[in-house]
Design a protein around this motif. Structure first.
Motif, PDB file in Angstrom:
ATOM      1  N   SER A 121     160.359  44.738  48.164  1.00 30.34           N
ATOM      2  CA  SER A 121     161.311  44.908  49.255  1.00 30.34           C
ATOM      3  C   SER A 121     160.640  44.518  50.567  1.00 30.34           C
ATOM      4  CB  SER A 121     161.818  46.349  49.323  1.00 30.34           C
ATOM      5  OG  SER A 121     160.773  47.250  49.634  1.00 30.34           O
ATOM      6  N   VAL A 122     161.413  43.906  51.455  1.00 29.78           N
ATOM      7  CA  VAL A 122     160.915  43.492  52.762  1.00 29.78           C
ATOM      8  C   VAL A 122     161.614  44.338  53.818  1.00 29.78           C
ATOM      9  CG1 VAL A 122     160.687  41.591  54.400  1.00 29.78           C
ATOM     10  CG2 VAL A 122     160.523  41.152  51.935  1.00 29.78           C
ATOM     11  N   GLN A 123     160.790  45.030  54.620  1.00 33.96           N
ATOM     12  CA  GLN A 123     161.284  45.870  55.709  1.00 33.96           C
ATOM     13  C   GLN A 123     160.556  45.445  56.969  1.00 33.96           C
ATOM     14  OE1 GLN A 123     159.712  48.969  53.388  1.00 33.96           O
ATOM     15  NE2 GLN A 123     161.671  49.936  53.046  1.00 33.96           N
ATOM     16  N   GLY A 124     161.161  44.577  57.740  1.00 36.75           N
ATOM     17  CA  GLY A 124     160.483  44.031  58.911  1.00 36.75           C
ATOM     18  C   GLY A 124     159.319  43.179  58.453  1.00 36.75           C
ATOM     19  N   THR A 125     158.094  43.565  58.809  1.00 35.21           N
ATOM     20  CA  THR A 125     156.894  42.835  58.371  1.00 35.21           C
ATOM     21  C   THR A 125     156.201  43.517  57.190  1.00 35.21           C
ATOM     22  OG1 THR A 125     155.530  44.023  59.971  1.00 35.21           O
ATOM     23  CG2 THR A 125     156.483  41.907  60.677  1.00 35.21           C
ATOM     24  N   LEU A 126     156.796  44.593  56.665  1.00 29.71           N
ATOM     25  CA  LEU A 126     156.219  45.354  55.559  1.00 29.71           C
ATOM     26  C   LEU A 126     156.821  44.915  54.228  1.00 29.71           C
ATOM     27  CD1 LEU A 126     154.528  47.815  54.543  1.00 29.71           C
ATOM     28  CD2 LEU A 126     156.607  49.173  54.877  1.00 29.71           C
ATOM     29  N   ILE A 127     155.970  44.609  53.256  1.00 25.55           N
ATOM     30  CA  ILE A 127     156.410  44.302  51.895  1.00 25.55           C
ATOM     31  C   ILE A 127     155.936  45.436  50.995  1.00 25.55           C
ATOM     32  CG2 ILE A 127     156.229  42.725  49.937  1.00 25.55           C
ATOM     33  CD1 ILE A 127     155.701  40.491  52.002  1.00 25.55           C
ATOM     34  N   THR A 128     156.871  46.042  50.264  1.00 30.54           N
ATOM     35  CA  THR A 128     156.551  47.141  49.366  1.00 30.54           C
ATOM     36  C   THR A 128     156.888  46.724  47.941  1.00 30.54           C
ATOM     37  OG1 THR A 128     157.107  48.727  51.097  1.00 30.54           O
ATOM     38  CG2 THR A 128     156.964  49.577  48.862  1.00 30.54           C
ATOM     39  N   LEU A 129     155.989  47.033  47.012  1.00 25.82           N
ATOM     40  CA  LEU A 129     156.228  46.778  45.599  1.00 25.82           C
ATOM     41  C   LEU A 129     156.592  48.097  44.922  1.00 25.82           C
ATOM     42  CD1 LEU A 129     153.231  44.407  44.802  1.00 25.82           C
ATOM     43  CD2 LEU A 129     155.573  43.794  45.441  1.00 25.82           C
ATOM     44  N   TRP A 130     157.726  48.097  44.220  1.00 27.38           N
ATOM     45  CA  TRP A 130     158.238  49.292  43.557  1.00 27.38           C
ATOM     46  C   TRP A 130     158.206  49.098  42.049  1.00 27.38           C
ATOM     47  CZ3 TRP A 130     159.701  53.319  46.652  1.00 27.38           C
ATOM     48  CH2 TRP A 130     159.930  53.036  48.000  1.00 27.38           C
ATOM     49  N   ASP A 131     157.748  50.125  41.345  1.00 30.02           N
ATOM     50  CA  ASP A 131     157.771  50.142  39.885  1.00 30.02           C
ATOM     51  C   ASP A 131     159.156  50.645  39.469  1.00 30.02           C
ATOM     52  OD1 ASP A 131     157.594  51.068  37.175  1.00 30.02           O
ATOM     53  OD2 ASP A 131     155.423  51.143  37.368  1.00 30.02           O
ATOM     54  N   THR A 132     159.944  49.812  38.806  1.00 32.75           N
ATOM     55  CA  THR A 132     161.325  50.175  38.454  1.00 32.75           C
ATOM     56  C   THR A 132     161.398  51.119  37.261  1.00 32.75           C
ATOM     57  OG1 THR A 132     161.614  48.209  37.075  1.00 32.75           O
ATOM     58  CG2 THR A 132     162.257  48.029  39.399  1.00 32.75           C
ATOM     59  N   GLU A 133     160.301  51.311  36.544  1.00 33.48           N
ATOM     60  CA  GLU A 133     160.285  52.239  35.419  1.00 33.48           C
ATOM     61  C   GLU A 133     159.796  53.625  35.858  1.00 33.48           C
ATOM     62  OE1 GLU A 133     157.950  50.165  32.513  1.00 33.48           O
ATOM     63  OE2 GLU A 133     159.579  48.784  32.063  1.00 33.48           O
ATOM     64  N   ARG A 134     158.736  53.656  36.653  1.00 29.84           N
ATOM     65  CA  ARG A 134     158.201  54.932  37.147  1.00 29.84           C
ATOM     66  C   ARG A 134     158.886  55.378  38.432  1.00 29.84           C
ATOM     67  NH1 ARG A 134     152.171  53.305  35.785  1.00 29.84           N
ATOM     68  NH2 ARG A 134     152.194  53.914  33.607  1.00 29.84           N
ATOM     69  N   LEU A 135     159.648  54.479  39.051  1.00 32.99           N
ATOM     70  CA  LEU A 135     160.428  54.754  40.256  1.00 32.99           C
ATOM     71  C   LEU A 135     159.560  55.201  41.431  1.00 32.99           C
ATOM     72  CD1 LEU A 135     163.446  56.555  38.596  1.00 32.99           C
ATOM     73  CD2 LEU A 135     163.206  54.140  39.173  1.00 32.99           C
ATOM     74  N   GLY A 136     158.487  54.454  41.649  1.00 30.53           N
ATOM     75  CA  GLY A 136     157.616  54.738  42.771  1.00 30.53           C
ATOM     76  C   GLY A 136     156.925  53.476  43.246  1.00 30.53           C
ATOM     77  N   VAL A 137     156.191  53.628  44.339  1.00 34.33           N
ATOM     78  CA  VAL A 137     155.446  52.507  44.927  1.00 34.33           C
ATOM     79  C   VAL A 137     154.282  52.147  44.007  1.00 34.33           C
ATOM     80  CG1 VAL A 137     154.054  51.788  46.902  1.00 34.33           C
ATOM     81  CG2 VAL A 137     156.110  53.177  47.253  1.00 34.33           C
ATOM     82  N   VAL A 138     154.047  50.864  43.842  1.00 36.99           N
ATOM     83  CA  VAL A 138     152.915  50.391  43.046  1.00 36.99           C
ATOM     84  C   VAL A 138     151.653  50.607  43.858  1.00 36.99           C
ATOM     85  CG1 VAL A 138     151.819  48.361  41.986  1.00 36.99           C
ATOM     86  CG2 VAL A 138     154.309  48.679  41.840  1.00 36.99           C
ATOM     87  N   ARG A 139     150.678  51.250  43.286  1.00 33.76           N
ATOM     88  CA  ARG A 139     149.417  51.545  43.973  1.00 33.76           C
ATOM     89  C   ARG A 139     148.300  50.731  43.369  1.00 33.76           C
ATOM     90  NH1 ARG A 139     150.936  54.270  48.241  1.00 33.76           N
ATOM     91  NH2 ARG A 139     152.300  55.986  47.840  1.00 33.76           N
TER      92      ARG A 139
END
Length: 64
Positions: free
Chosen positions: A46-64
């Motif tokens: 997901s792109v939010q302004g200049t921030l790109i976040t990667l989400w795990d669609t199975e665990r339903l959280g941010v990829v660390r």
């Protein structure tokens, strides 16, 4: 198969494309302008302004 869209209050909605039911609502800090799935649909970026976040669609959280 999952589809994605912006929800209310800057959340990211993940939908089951077969049933049409909401699978999960992921919290976002602000409005998400773009989405992109990985080829196997296990990660959504997901792109939010200049921030790109990667989400795990199975665990339903941010990829660390």
């Amino acid at each position: 198969m999952t589809s994605v869209n912006n929800g209310q209050n800057s959340e990211i909605n993940l939908w089951d494309a077969v049933t049409g039911k909401l699978h999960a609502a992921l919290p976002a800090d602000r409005f998400v302008s773009e989405f992109e799935f990985s080829p196997d649909s296990t990660i959504v970026a997901s792109v939010q302004g200049t921030l790109i976040t990667l989400w795990d669609t199975e665990r339903l959280g941010v990829v660390r």
